[in-house]
Scaffold this motif. Structure first.
Motif, PDB file in Angstrom:
ATOM      1  N   ILE A 141     -27.224  -0.812 -83.883  1.00 25.87           N
ATOM      2  CA  ILE A 141     -28.241  -0.375 -82.927  1.00 25.87           C
ATOM      3  C   ILE A 141     -28.490   1.095 -83.169  1.00 25.87           C
ATOM      4  O   ILE A 141     -27.546   1.887 -83.261  1.00 25.87           O
ATOM      5  CB  ILE A 141     -27.796  -0.629 -81.471  1.00 25.87           C
ATOM      6  N   ASP A 142     -29.751   1.479 -83.249  1.00 23.06           N
ATOM      7  CA  ASP A 142     -30.065   2.852 -83.585  1.00 23.06           C
ATOM      8  C   ASP A 142     -29.988   3.758 -82.348  1.00 23.06           C
ATOM      9  O   ASP A 142     -30.997   4.238 -81.843  1.00 23.06           O
ATOM     10  CB  ASP A 142     -31.450   2.955 -84.216  1.00 23.06           C
ATOM     11  N   HIS A 143     -28.747   3.960 -81.865  1.00 18.29           N
ATOM     12  CA  HIS A 143     -28.496   5.001 -80.877  1.00 18.29           C
ATOM     13  C   HIS A 143     -28.510   6.315 -81.664  1.00 18.29           C
ATOM     14  O   HIS A 143     -27.479   6.889 -81.993  1.00 18.29           O
ATOM     15  CB  HIS A 143     -27.159   4.779 -80.185  1.00 18.29           C
ATOM     16  N   MET A 195     -35.433   5.304 -67.574  1.00 21.82           N
ATOM     17  CA  MET A 195     -33.987   5.289 -67.791  1.00 21.82           C
ATOM     18  C   MET A 195     -33.635   4.491 -69.043  1.00 21.82           C
ATOM     19  O   MET A 195     -32.823   4.933 -69.863  1.00 21.82           O
ATOM     20  CB  MET A 195     -33.299   4.692 -66.562  1.00 21.82           C
ATOM     21  N   TRP A 196     -34.242   3.330 -69.221  1.00 17.40           N
ATOM     22  CA  TRP A 196     -33.974   2.502 -70.404  1.00 17.40           C
ATOM     23  C   TRP A 196     -34.559   3.130 -71.657  1.00 17.40           C
ATOM     24  O   TRP A 196     -34.072   2.895 -72.766  1.00 17.40           O
ATOM     25  CB  TRP A 196     -34.532   1.094 -70.197  1.00 17.40           C
ATOM     26  N   ASP A 197     -35.600   3.933 -71.495  1.00 12.72           N
ATOM     27  CA  ASP A 197     -36.242   4.585 -72.637  1.00 12.72           C
ATOM     28  C   ASP A 197     -35.520   5.872 -73.031  1.00 12.72           C
ATOM     29  O   ASP A 197     -35.299   6.126 -74.223  1.00 12.72           O
ATOM     30  CB  ASP A 197     -37.699   4.896 -72.282  1.00 12.72           C
ATOM     31  N   GLU A 214     -33.791  -1.134 -82.878  1.00 12.14           N
ATOM     32  CA  GLU A 214     -34.068   0.059 -82.087  1.00 12.14           C
ATOM     33  C   GLU A 214     -33.413  -0.043 -80.711  1.00 12.14           C
ATOM     34  O   GLU A 214     -33.117  -1.143 -80.233  1.00 12.14           O
ATOM     35  CB  GLU A 214     -35.580   0.229 -81.916  1.00 12.14           C
ATOM     36  N   LYS A 215     -33.204   1.087 -80.083  1.00 15.11           N
ATOM     37  CA  LYS A 215     -32.663   1.091 -78.728  1.00 15.11           C
ATOM     38  C   LYS A 215     -33.779   0.773 -77.727  1.00 15.11           C
ATOM     39  O   LYS A 215     -34.955   1.068 -78.013  1.00 15.11           O
ATOM     40  CB  LYS A 215     -32.000   2.436 -78.403  1.00 15.11           C
ATOM     41  N   PRO A 216     -33.491   0.187 -76.583  1.00 17.48           N
ATOM     42  CA  PRO A 216     -32.213  -0.446 -76.250  1.00 17.48           C
ATOM     43  C   PRO A 216     -32.062  -1.768 -77.009  1.00 17.48           C
ATOM     44  O   PRO A 216     -33.058  -2.383 -77.385  1.00 17.48           O
ATOM     45  CB  PRO A 216     -32.316  -0.682 -74.740  1.00 17.48           C
ATOM     46  N   PHE A 217     -30.836  -2.177 -77.227  1.00 20.37           N
ATOM     47  CA  PHE A 217     -30.537  -3.332 -78.064  1.00 20.37           C
ATOM     48  C   PHE A 217     -31.287  -4.576 -77.592  1.00 20.37           C
ATOM     49  O   PHE A 217     -32.021  -5.208 -78.368  1.00 20.37           O
ATOM     50  CB  PHE A 217     -29.026  -3.565 -78.050  1.00 20.37           C
ATOM     51  N   THR A 218     -31.092  -4.940 -76.335  1.00 22.43           N
ATOM     52  CA  THR A 218     -31.746  -6.111 -75.748  1.00 22.43           C
ATOM     53  C   THR A 218     -32.139  -5.793 -74.310  1.00 22.43           C
ATOM     54  O   THR A 218     -31.871  -4.705 -73.809  1.00 22.43           O
ATOM     55  CB  THR A 218     -30.820  -7.346 -75.751  1.00 22.43           C
ATOM     56  N   GLU A 219     -32.742  -6.766 -73.634  1.00 22.58           N
ATOM     57  CA  GLU A 219     -33.158  -6.561 -72.250  1.00 22.58           C
ATOM     58  C   GLU A 219     -32.017  -6.744 -71.262  1.00 22.58           C
ATOM     59  O   GLU A 219     -32.135  -6.329 -70.110  1.00 22.58           O
ATOM     60  CB  GLU A 219     -34.295  -7.516 -71.896  1.00 22.58           C
ATOM     61  N   ASN A 220     -30.933  -7.371 -71.691  1.00 22.74           N
ATOM     62  CA  ASN A 220     -29.796  -7.558 -70.789  1.00 22.74           C
ATOM     63  C   ASN A 220     -28.517  -7.788 -71.593  1.00 22.74           C
ATOM     64  O   ASN A 220     -28.549  -8.036 -72.797  1.00 22.74           O
ATOM     65  CB  ASN A 220     -30.046  -8.715 -69.813  1.00 22.74           C
ATOM     66  N   VAL A 221     -27.398  -7.710 -70.892  1.00 27.53           N
ATOM     67  CA  VAL A 221     -26.085  -7.841 -71.516  1.00 27.53           C
ATOM     68  C   VAL A 221     -25.865  -9.240 -72.066  1.00 27.53           C
ATOM     69  O   VAL A 221     -25.274  -9.417 -73.140  1.00 27.53           O
ATOM     70  CB  VAL A 221     -24.979  -7.479 -70.498  1.00 27.53           C
ATOM     71  N   GLU A 222     -26.323 -10.249 -71.343  1.00 27.00           N
ATOM     72  CA  GLU A 222     -26.127 -11.641 -71.779  1.00 27.00           C
ATOM     73  C   GLU A 222     -26.728 -11.873 -73.165  1.00 27.00           C
ATOM     74  O   GLU A 222     -26.098 -12.492 -74.027  1.00 27.00           O
ATOM     75  CB  GLU A 222     -26.753 -12.599 -70.758  1.00 27.00           C
ATOM     76  N   GLN A 223     -27.938 -11.385 -73.396  1.00 26.61           N
ATOM     77  CA  GLN A 223     -28.572 -11.534 -74.702  1.00 26.61           C
ATOM     78  C   GLN A 223     -27.769 -10.816 -75.785  1.00 26.61           C
ATOM     79  O   GLN A 223     -27.576 -11.340 -76.884  1.00 26.61           O
ATOM     80  CB  GLN A 223     -29.984 -10.962 -74.643  1.00 26.61           C
ATOM     81  N   ALA A 224     -27.299  -9.611 -75.458  1.00 30.95           N
ATOM     82  CA  ALA A 224     -26.542  -8.819 -76.427  1.00 30.95           C
ATOM     83  C   ALA A 224     -25.248  -9.524 -76.815  1.00 30.95           C
ATOM     84  O   ALA A 224     -24.856  -9.521 -77.996  1.00 30.95           O
ATOM     85  CB  ALA A 224     -26.242  -7.442 -75.841  1.00 30.95           C
ATOM     86  N   LYS A 225     -24.589 -10.121 -75.864  1.00 28.55           N
ATOM     87  CA  LYS A 225     -23.332 -10.819 -76.146  1.00 28.55           C
ATOM     88  C   LYS A 225     -23.572 -12.037 -77.026  1.00 28.55           C
ATOM     89  O   LYS A 225     -22.762 -12.353 -77.903  1.00 28.55           O
ATOM     90  CB  LYS A 225     -22.654 -11.232 -74.839  1.00 28.55           C
TER      91      LYS A 225
END
Length: 332
Positions: free
Chosen positions: A120-122, A165-167, A94-105
Motif C-alpha cells: 500500500i502506497d503510504h 480524514m480518509w484522504d 494507492e491509499k487508503p487500501f480499501t473502504e473497510n477492514v473486512e475487505q482488507a483482511k
C-alpha cells in the motif's frame, strides 16, 4: 525483471507512471484507463515504450504481467485488487487500501494463500524526512513520546468518495504507525463537518495510544496550505514541516526537567523548562514515490514483507473506521 501494468491515469496515475518509467529495474509495460483522452495524454509522454489499453481484463489474462499498480478511486480498490490477486499478480495500491477492514483482511488472506505481495502506497513512510525521524526516535534522542500533533490542510481537492480524514489523515496515521512500530490504539474520538461534499471536508481526530496521544487535523477548506507534524518527547521535540523547503525538519532540545524538593514528604517536584539548541538534520535526497515503488520491487525480489503491507494498512483502517463511527454517533 518485474513486468508491471499501471491501472488508472487520472489524478495520481501520471505520478506513478513517471516513477515506474524512471526505475530501470521495472519493465513498465502497460497503461490502462477507461478514458481515451487520458491514454492519449500518456502516449504523448511515453510513445511506444509502453502499450495502452482500456481493457483491464486483458491485463489480468496476460501471464507476462507480474505486478498490477492500482491508481484508481478508492471505491474500486477492493474489486480490482481482488481480481489481480486471483490472477496471480502482486499488487501496489494507492491509499487508503480499501473502504473497510473486512475487505482488507480478505485481500490479505488471498495474497497469503497465493504467495503474493501487497504494497500500500503510504507514501510518507518513504519520505527521507520520515526515515530520518525514525532514525532519531530509534536512537532514543526524543526519549519517551508524549504526543503527536498533525496538520494537513489546504484549499481544494474536495472529494466525494472519501472524507478529508480518509484522504489526508491516513498519511499521518501511517506515519505514526511506522514510527512507533504499530503502537496499540486504545481510544478514538472524531469530529467532522460537511461542506461542498457529501463527505466531511474538515475533520479533527484524537487518539489515545497505549503510551501517548495524537491529535490529527484534516481540512480541504483552509485558506492556507499546511503539512506539519510535531512530535514531543521527554528529552527533545521535533517539528516536520513538509511545506518549508529550507527547514523541513528541526530537532529542538526543549522540554522540562523535574527536580525533587529537598526533604519532601510526598511526591513533590519542581518542574523547570529547558531550552537548548535547535538542530536541522541532514536529509538524504530522494523522491518518496520512487522510494516506495523501489521498496516494493525489492520486497518481491527478496520475498520480504513491505513496510506498508496489508497488516500495516489494516491497523490504519481500523482507526479510520472507529473514527467514522464516532462521527456518525455525533451526527445522530
Amino acid at each position: 525483471m518485474l513486468r508491471v501494468a499501471l491501472i488508472g491515469y487520472g489524478y495520481w496515475g501520471p505520478n506513478v507512471a513517471k516513477q515506474l518509467y524512471k526505475n530501470e529495474e521495472y519493465d513498465f509495460a502497460v497503461i490502462c484507463d477507461l478514458k481515451k483522452d487520458r491514454l492519449e495524454m500518456a502516449k504523448k509522454l511515453y510513445a511506444g515504450s509502453v502499450t495502452y489499453t482500456s481493457d483491464y481484463a486483458k491485463i489480468l489474462k496476460d501471464s507476462s504481467i507480474d505486478v498490477v499498480a492500482l491508481a484508481v478511486e478508492t471505491s474500486r480498490h477492493y474489486e480490482m485488487a481482488r481480481e489481480a490477486l486471483l490472477a496471480g499478480k502482486h499488487i501496489y495500491v494507492e491509499k487508503p487500501f480499501t473502504e473497510n477492514v473486512e475487505q482488507a483482511k480478505e485481500l490479505r488472506q488471498i495474497a497469503c494463500e497465493k504467495g503474493l505481495k501487497i504494497h500500500i502506497d503510504h507514501i510518507m513512510v518513504y519520505h527521507p524526512a520520515i526515515q530520518k525521524i525514525k532514525e532519531i526516535m530509534d536512537a532514543g534522542d526524543l526519549g519517551n513520546i508524549l504526543y503527536f500533533a498533525c496538520y494537513r490542510q489546504n484549499l481544494g481537492n474536495v472529494k466525494n468518495d472519501v472524507n478529508a480524514m480518509w484522504d489526508l489523515s491516513v498519511h499521518d496515521l501511517s506515519i505514526i504507525e511506522y514510527l512507533t512500530g504499530g503502537a496499540e490504539v486504545q481510544y478514538v474520538k472524531a469530529l467532522g463537518a460537511k461542506a461542498y461534499s457529501t463527505r466531511e471536508s474538515v475533520t479533527f481526530l484524537s487518539i489515545q495510544y497505549e503510551n501517548f496521544i495524537a491529535n490529527i487535523t484534516a481540512n480541504w477548506i483552509s485558506p492556507i496550505k499546511e503539512r506539519k507534524m510535531i512530535i514531543a518527547g521527554t528529552k527533545k521535540m521535533l517539528v516536520y514541516d513538509d511545506v518549508d523547503v529550507i527547514n523541513k525538519l528541526i530537532l529542538y532540545d526543549k522540554g522540562f526537567d523535574a527536580f525533587p524538593i529537598k526533604d519532601m514528604e510526598y511526591d513533590e517536584f519542581v518542574v523547570k523548562s529547558r531550552v537548548g539548541d535547535a538542530v536541522i538534520p541532514k536529509l538524504e535526497q530522494g523522491d518518496a514515490l520512487y522510494n516506495s515503488l523501489e521498496h516494493f520491487r525489492r520486497c518481491i525480489e527478496s520475498g520480504q514483507e513491505s513496510m506498508t503491507n496489508a497488516d500495516a494498512a489494516i491497523r490504519v483502517l481500523t482507526v479510520l473506521e472507529l473514527a467514522n463511527r464516532d462521527m456518525e454517533r455525533t451526527e445522530e
